[in-house]
Design a protein around this motif. Sequence first.
Motif, short mmCIF file in Angstrom:
data_model
loop_
_atom_site.label_atom_id
_atom_site.label_comp_id
_atom_site.label_asym_id
_atom_site.label_seq_id
_atom_site.Cartn_x
_atom_site.Cartn_y
_atom_site.Cartn_z
N LYS A 81 0.81 -1.22 0.00
CA LYS A 81 0.00 0.00 0.00
C LYS A 81 0.84 1.27 0.00
O LYS A 81 0.39 2.31 -0.47
CB LYS A 81 -0.98 0.01 1.17
CG LYS A 81 -0.34 0.12 2.53
CD LYS A 81 -1.39 0.10 3.62
CE LYS A 81 -0.69 0.08 4.97
NZ LYS A 81 -1.65 -0.06 6.04
N ASN A 82 2.08 1.24 0.48
CA ASN A 82 2.90 2.44 0.54
C ASN A 82 3.81 2.63 -0.67
O ASN A 82 4.58 3.59 -0.71
CB ASN A 82 3.74 2.43 1.82
CG ASN A 82 2.87 2.54 3.06
OD1 ASN A 82 1.84 3.22 3.04
ND2 ASN A 82 3.24 1.86 4.12
N LEU A 83 3.72 1.74 -1.64
CA LEU A 83 4.52 1.90 -2.85
C LEU A 83 4.00 3.07 -3.68
O LEU A 83 2.79 3.35 -3.67
CB LEU A 83 4.47 0.63 -3.70
CG LEU A 83 5.28 -0.56 -3.24
CD1 LEU A 83 5.03 -1.74 -4.16
CD2 LEU A 83 6.75 -0.25 -3.20
N PRO A 84 4.88 3.73 -4.44
CA PRO A 84 4.41 4.78 -5.35
C PRO A 84 3.49 4.19 -6.42
O PRO A 84 3.64 3.03 -6.82
CB PRO A 84 5.70 5.31 -5.99
CG PRO A 84 6.81 4.83 -5.13
CD PRO A 84 6.33 3.60 -4.43
N ALA A 85 2.57 4.99 -6.89
CA ALA A 85 1.57 4.52 -7.87
C ALA A 85 2.21 3.97 -9.14
O ALA A 85 1.70 3.04 -9.74
CB ALA A 85 0.61 5.66 -8.22
N GLY A 86 3.33 4.51 -9.54
CA GLY A 86 4.00 4.06 -10.75
C GLY A 86 4.59 2.66 -10.64
O GLY A 86 4.90 2.03 -11.64
N ASP A 91 -3.28 -2.00 -7.32
CA ASP A 91 -2.98 -1.73 -5.90
C ASP A 91 -1.95 -2.68 -5.29
O ASP A 91 -1.91 -2.84 -4.07
CB ASP A 91 -4.25 -1.73 -5.05
CG ASP A 91 -5.15 -0.57 -5.38
OD1 ASP A 91 -4.63 0.48 -5.82
OD2 ASP A 91 -6.38 -0.69 -5.21
N MET A 92 -1.14 -3.34 -6.10
CA MET A 92 -0.06 -4.19 -5.57
C MET A 92 1.15 -4.04 -6.49
O MET A 92 1.02 -3.55 -7.61
CB MET A 92 -0.50 -5.65 -5.46
CG MET A 92 -0.82 -6.34 -6.76
SD MET A 92 -1.50 -7.98 -6.53
CE MET A 92 -3.24 -7.62 -6.47
N SER A 93 2.32 -4.45 -6.00
CA SER A 93 3.51 -4.35 -6.82
C SER A 93 3.35 -5.20 -8.08
O SER A 93 2.59 -6.17 -8.10
CB SER A 93 4.74 -4.80 -6.04
OG SER A 93 4.71 -6.20 -5.84
#
Length: 132
Positions: free
Chosen positions: A101-106, A111-113
Amino acid sequence: MNRTVRNALVTVVAAGALTAAVAPVAMAAEQTRTTTVAQARLANPKTVKAAAYNQARSTLAQAGSQTAAKSHPAHGTKDVPVSYGTSLLAAARDEFRAADKNLPAGQKKSDMSIPHYNAIHSAADTMGITVW
């Protein structure tokens, strides 16, 4: 002359009204047919081969799913209910989304890596599951 023009106008209006009345029915029939085809494509199988379930479970565990790692492999049967596979996929999806959840949108997809996304879809493809 007026009678001819009037008759022509009545014919044009009647044809237009008929087209307007028939077009929605034809469009609704086409949408129903398209929806039925799409639903048929999205249907899950009734069962999943135990080997496919175990392979998908392994794929998700290697990607980092604790739920998949803790689940028991299927054994003693050649098929398992599709609900086993859908539950495994849904649990891993929720787990991956919470972890990412804390990963950048790019760096995310759904909503997951991206590696987690690829693992989920690889596992789903292995089991032949399209909706979970």
